[in-house]
Design an enzyme around this catalytic site. Structure first.
Site, PDB file in Angstrom:
ATOM      1  N   LEU A 213       0.818  -1.214   0.000  1.00  0.00           N
ATOM      2  CA  LEU A 213       0.000   0.000   0.000  1.00  0.00           C
ATOM      3  C   LEU A 213       0.850   1.261   0.000  1.00  0.00           C
ATOM      4  O   LEU A 213       0.457   2.284  -0.565  1.00  0.00           O
ATOM      5  CB  LEU A 213      -0.939  -0.008   1.208  1.00  0.00           C
ATOM      6  CG  LEU A 213      -2.107  -1.004   1.143  1.00  0.00           C
ATOM      7  CD1 LEU A 213      -2.929  -0.920   2.418  1.00  0.00           C
ATOM      8  CD2 LEU A 213      -2.976  -0.721  -0.071  1.00  0.00           C
ATOM      9  N   CYS A 214       2.049   1.191   0.621  1.00  0.00           N
ATOM     10  CA  CYS A 214       2.902   2.380   0.649  1.00  0.00           C
ATOM     11  C   CYS A 214       3.375   2.742  -0.755  1.00  0.00           C
ATOM     12  O   CYS A 214       3.500   3.923  -1.096  1.00  0.00           O
ATOM     13  CB  CYS A 214       4.098   2.160   1.577  1.00  0.00           C
ATOM     14  SG  CYS A 214       5.131   0.736   1.130  1.00  0.00           S
ATOM     15  N   THR A 215       3.610   1.715  -1.583  1.00  0.00           N
ATOM     16  CA  THR A 215       4.014   1.968  -2.968  1.00  0.00           C
ATOM     17  C   THR A 215       2.869   2.594  -3.745  1.00  0.00           C
ATOM     18  O   THR A 215       3.056   3.554  -4.501  1.00  0.00           O
ATOM     19  CB  THR A 215       4.458   0.663  -3.651  1.00  0.00           C
ATOM     20  OG1 THR A 215       5.585   0.130  -2.954  1.00  0.00           O
ATOM     21  CG2 THR A 215       4.827   0.907  -5.104  1.00  0.00           C
TER      22      THR A 215
END
Length: 453
Positions: A213-215
């Site tokens: 999700l951070c990407t």
């Protein structure tokens, strides 16, 4: 003269089929009896359902019609898109926007005389289980694991076991399943209770690609990252509490436009509507030649099942045309503890257990966790979650004991349809339970019901 020519043409039409059906052989099925009446029976009585009218489904309809099957039906929920035209050969530019099932059926009937194809433009879940019971064979031309899993569960729901837990032959609903991925493909035969079903070998399918999700939120690098950001993050932010429906064109269009904006923001190219569909629905690209080869294998297996002219594939064929040509047949083993095609999970109930209590138990069972289940017995709806009119009609049954709603006959089948998670997505499913009522074992041979969820 005209009649003679017509007769000659008709005889020539079935020349190759007659070589299989009119002559004995060493590799034929156990009950094979060669003769002209076998072809007549094939054309008059055998009903085949083709699930999917895409690249593989178009080929299947054509191959089955040319193999002597005359009673065909096809079900598909999609409409024709321009991107389909390079491989779904039954469709033309003027067909864009029309239901695939309806156009495919019409085109095959125009070209193959004598065949009758009934189209169904709807979701596979929209048909009740009894609809599927009318067919002798189900042929799958699908592009998703979830859809295959659902149809597999429906077919296995007809399977009954005797007192020794052996499958009753007359309740087996044969299936042929084809799948393609670029230059690779597979064809398989599924005989519930005898060969492994789809769920027995679900491990053959690799897990879906997941992105951190951070990407997605901070450093997208590909078009797929932008699409998944719009699908998994942006949708929830702007549609709080509203579930995303991958089959809703308006929902898909919204994701596509949001992904396009994000791609432009980060200087990323490659976001198209069709690619958005592929990422969100995990659609694999298809190639016409691969579809043709796999469809031919599936149609041949269907012919074997219907006539016994040869022993069926045992039980999984793989094709690889990436570099040269490679085919291989692998025999997989049935999972005796399979929740779908096995005798079922034993569950013991008190005869006073109400239908409502039974439904609650399905949601709490450690191997099921079914949400919003509906229950049917011998074609009768005991309780239906939807549509509202059926829910209202069956609501009064919830307070009645399940034992009273069923006949006390061993091995009866209770159909329970519900929602579960497959690949982290909610999907309709069918499972089997063996219900034993306490105190009813002696004299009634243990109430043994296969439950479908």
């Amino acid at each position: 003269m005209a009649d003679g020519n017509a007769s000659s043409v008709d005889a020539g039409r079935w020349r190759d089929l007659d070589k299989l059906l009119l002559r004995p052989g060493h590799l034929v099925g156990q009950n094979f009896e060669p003769g002209a009446e076998l072809r007549d029976d094939l054309q008059a009585y055998v009903k085949v359902l083709v699930v999917g009218a895409g690249g593989l489904g178009c080929e299947l309809l054509k191959d089955l019609a040319l193999s002597g099957f005359r009673n065909l039906e096809v079900i598909d929920m999609d409409r024709i898109e321009v991107s389909n035209l390079n491989r779904q050969f039954l469709f033309r530019l003027e067909d864009v926007g029309k239901p695939k099932a309806e156009v495919a059926a019409l085109r095959v009937m125009e070209r193959v005389s004598g065949v009758n194809i009934v189209p169904h433009f709807c979701r596979i879940e929209d048909k009740d289980i009894e609809f599927y019971s009318d067919f002798n064979i189900i042929a799958l031309g699908l592009d998703s694991v979830e859809a295959r899993s659902y149809i597999n569960a429906v077919a296995c729901s007809f399977l009954e076991y005797d007192s020794e837990d052996k499958p009753c032959e007359e309740t087996i609903k044969p299936m042929v399943d084809g799948g393609t991925e670029g230059f690779k493909g597979h064809a398989r035969v599924i005989l519930p209770g005898i060969t492994p079903c789809f769920e027995c070998t679900i491990w053959l399918f690799p897990p879906q690609v997941k992105f951190p999700l951070c990407t997605l939120a901070e450093t997208p690098r590909t078009a797929a990252h932008c699409i998944e950001y719009a699908h998994l993050i942006k949708w929830n932010e702007e549609h709080s509490g509203k579930p995303f429906d991958a089959d809703n064109p308006e929902h898909m269009q919204w994701v596509y436009l949001q992904a396009l904006k994000r791609a432009e923001l980060f200087g990323i190219s490659g976001v198209t509507y069709s690619f958005t569909q592929g990422v969100v629905k995990n659609i694999i690209p298809a190639i016409a030649s691969t579809n043709a080869i796999i469809s031919a294998a599936c149609a041949l297996e269907a012919l074997k099942m219907a006539t016994g002219c040869s022993k069926t594939l045992s039980n999984y064929l793989t094709y690889n045309g990436v570099e040269g040509l490679h085919t291989k047949v692998t025999e997989f083993v049935k999972d005796k503890d399979c929740l779908v095609c096995g005798p079922g999970i034993p569950i013991e109930l008190d005869p006073s257990t109400t239908l409502q209590m039974f439904i609650d138990l399905l949601g709490e069972h450690p191997r099921l966790f079914l949400q919003k289940p509906s229950v049917a017995y011998r074609g009768k709806n005991l309780y239906m979650q939807a549509p509202p009119v059926l829910e209202e009609m069956t609501r009064s049954n919830l307070q009645l004991p399940l034992f009273e709603l069923m006949d006390t006959v061993p091995k009866d089948v209770v159909h329970v349809t519900g929602m579960t998670k497959v690949n982290d997505r909610k999907t309709s499913c069918v499972r089997k339970l063996r219900v034993i009522f306490k105190g009813i074992r002696d004299g009634i041979t243990d109430m043994d019901t296969s439950s479908t969820v």
